[in-house]
Motif scaffolding. Structure first.
Motif, short mmCIF file in Angstrom:
data_model
loop_
_atom_site.label_atom_id
_atom_site.label_comp_id
_atom_site.label_asym_id
_atom_site.label_seq_id
_atom_site.Cartn_x
_atom_site.Cartn_y
_atom_site.Cartn_z
N ARG A 1 42.23 -0.88 -1.19
CA ARG A 1 41.54 -1.69 -0.20
C ARG A 1 40.08 -1.54 -0.39
N GLU A 2 39.68 -0.44 -0.60
CA GLU A 2 38.21 -0.15 -1.12
C GLU A 2 37.71 -0.91 -2.27
N ALA A 3 38.69 -1.04 -3.22
CA ALA A 3 38.43 -1.82 -4.52
C ALA A 3 38.48 -3.46 -4.13
N ILE A 4 39.35 -3.75 -3.40
CA ILE A 4 39.29 -5.23 -2.89
C ILE A 4 37.87 -5.78 -2.08
N VAL A 5 37.51 -4.81 -1.23
CA VAL A 5 36.37 -5.04 -0.43
C VAL A 5 35.24 -4.99 -1.67
N LEU A 6 35.08 -3.97 -2.32
CA LEU A 6 33.91 -3.93 -3.46
C LEU A 6 33.90 -5.16 -4.24
N VAL A 7 35.27 -5.50 -4.92
CA VAL A 7 35.42 -6.53 -5.67
C VAL A 7 34.87 -8.03 -5.21
N ALA A 8 35.34 -8.19 -4.13
CA ALA A 8 34.95 -9.23 -3.53
C ALA A 8 33.29 -9.33 -3.06
N SER A 9 32.58 -8.38 -2.87
CA SER A 9 31.34 -8.11 -2.81
C SER A 9 30.76 -8.31 -3.92
N MET A 10 31.40 -7.89 -5.28
CA MET A 10 30.64 -7.86 -6.45
C MET A 10 30.69 -9.23 -7.01
N LEU A 11 31.89 -10.00 -6.75
CA LEU A 11 31.85 -11.49 -7.15
C LEU A 11 30.77 -12.17 -6.68
N THR A 12 30.56 -11.95 -5.12
CA THR A 12 29.52 -12.48 -4.30
C THR A 12 28.00 -12.32 -5.10
N GLY A 13 28.20 -11.11 -5.32
CA GLY A 13 26.72 -10.65 -6.17
C GLY A 13 26.51 -11.30 -7.53
N MET A 14 27.49 -11.46 -8.42
CA MET A 14 27.63 -12.17 -9.35
C MET A 14 27.05 -13.60 -9.24
N TRP A 15 27.72 -14.26 -8.53
CA TRP A 15 27.57 -15.74 -7.88
C TRP A 15 26.01 -16.05 -7.48
N LEU A 16 25.64 -15.02 -6.83
CA LEU A 16 24.17 -15.18 -6.15
C LEU A 16 23.22 -15.13 -7.37
N PHE A 17 23.45 -14.24 -8.27
CA PHE A 17 22.55 -14.18 -9.27
C PHE A 17 22.34 -15.27 -10.25
N GLN A 18 23.74 -16.02 -10.39
CA GLN A 18 23.87 -17.24 -11.42
C GLN A 18 23.24 -18.22 -10.58
N ARG A 19 23.49 -18.49 -9.20
CA ARG A 19 22.66 -19.36 -8.19
C ARG A 19 21.28 -19.23 -8.55
N LEU A 20 20.49 -18.29 -8.69
CA LEU A 20 19.33 -17.82 -8.46
C LEU A 20 18.85 -18.48 -9.73
N GLU A 21 19.44 -18.01 -10.80
CA GLU A 21 19.08 -18.18 -12.28
C GLU A 21 19.12 -19.86 -12.46
N ALA A 22 20.12 -20.71 -11.96
CA ALA A 22 20.18 -21.94 -12.09
C ALA A 22 19.15 -22.63 -11.11
N LEU A 23 18.72 -21.83 -10.20
CA LEU A 23 17.61 -22.63 -9.41
C LEU A 23 16.38 -22.56 -10.02
N ARG A 24 15.95 -21.48 -10.60
CA ARG A 24 14.75 -21.12 -11.47
C ARG A 24 14.77 -22.02 -12.63
N ALA A 25 15.91 -22.14 -13.37
CA ALA A 25 15.93 -23.20 -14.33
C ALA A 25 15.56 -24.73 -13.90
N THR A 26 16.14 -25.24 -12.88
CA THR A 26 15.70 -26.55 -12.47
C THR A 26 14.33 -26.55 -12.10
N ARG A 27 13.65 -25.50 -11.41
CA ARG A 27 12.21 -25.34 -10.98
C ARG A 27 11.36 -25.50 -12.13
N GLY A 28 11.96 -24.93 -13.05
CA GLY A 28 11.10 -24.81 -14.40
C GLY A 28 10.85 -26.07 -15.23
N LYS A 29 12.11 -26.83 -14.98
CA LYS A 29 12.20 -28.31 -15.54
C LYS A 29 11.24 -29.15 -14.86
#
Lengths: 143, 153
Positions: B121-149
């Protein structure tokens, strides 16, 4: 060193190395767990299925191993749900930002003598040790 | 060239990787934290993590050397390996954040995903949160890329 398991850990490491080497020889990719997993979320064409299958293999492997030897997954750390959530966010965000984790930078990167990987490994090891020290000394081992 | 080989090998290497992690002890967070914990002196220090990484490199290093002479992998057109050598702030900050998370719960991405399969159960909670963290960084990166353009336009 009462918890040290030299033979099992070395054997497990060799198996991890073999799996990573197979990924390189067969598919020409770095067996970096965070990179492969992060790539599933990006959902770019032709890059999703093999990644999802690798992750499925990892999760499925855990299920099979647990059926045979459940004690391999004992978690004796005293961590709250909040701490686990924060840890997960940091691991996810950090590995995407730093382009890798213990497998990609650690095993693959160090073997390839990548300067970026060496710096990454020294950095995340240092910060992991600092965190363990803080949790132990300030919070008494529980968080 | 068969795509079946590519997909099957991805599944099987994932499976092997998980067995290796579970056998090595790295799916027990206390063994990871034990590697970084010197507070009780050498008597309770657990060097296992170093043996796992050493074992992995023992196999990967010679295979990588041999592979460099080959033109292409078995199931793909070409090798896709990182070639950057520069050290930037992103690498340092990202690795530091990952290290803090790793030390906090004793889970890095591989053992966390493997432990999800084991029903932790600990791993399930941590992985759900890890995937959220990954997604957050990717969104941030995409946002910066469009702003740069927009700025360059």
């Amino acid at each position: 060193m009462e918890n040290f398991t030299p033979f099992q850990s070395l054997l497990g490491g060799l198996l991890i190395g073999a799996a990573s080497a197979a990924m390189l020889v067969l598919n020409g990719r770095i067996a970096g767990i965070s990179g492969i997993t992060g790539g599933v979320l990006r959902m770019s064409r032709g890059e999703t299925l093999w990644r999802a299958l690798f992750v499925l293999g990892l999760v499925g492997g855990g299920a099979v191993y647990h059926a045979l030897a459940p004690e391999a997954f004992t978690n004796t750390l005293d961590r709250s749900w909040g701490a686990l959530i924060v840890a997960g966010l940091l691991v996810g965000f950090g590995t995407q930002m730093g382009n890798g984790c213990t497998s990609g930078h650690g095993i693959c990167g160090l073997s390839r003598m990548s300067p970026r990987s060496l710096v990454a490994v020294v950095t995340f090891m240092t910060f992991a040790a600092l965190t363990v020290f803080l949790v132990g000394s300030v919070f008494g081992g529980a968080l | 060239m068969s795509p079946v080989g590519k997909y099957l090998s991805a599944l099987v290497t994932g499976l092997l990787f998980a067995f290796g992690l579970a056998l090595s002890g790295m799916t027990q967070p206390s063994k990871v934290v034990g590697f970084f914990d010197f507070s009780q002196g050498l008597q309770s220090w657990d060097p296992s993590l170093a043996f796992v990484m050493g074992g992995g490199m023992l196999v990967y290093m010679p295979v990588y050397r041999l592979v460099q002479r080959r033109k292409r992998p078995l199931f793909e057109e070409r090798f896709r390996l990182p070639s950057r050598r520069d050290i930037d702030a992103r690498l340092l900050l990202g690795s530091a954040l990952f290290g803090i998370g790793w030390g906090l719960a004793g889970f890095c991405p591989g053992p966390a995903l493997t432990s999800v399969g084991a029903g932790s159960r600990e791993a399930i909670v941590l992985v759900a949160s890890m995937l959220t963290g990954m997604w957050l960084f990717q969104r941030l990166e995409a946002l910066r890329a469009t702003r740069g353009k927009e700025v360059t336009r």
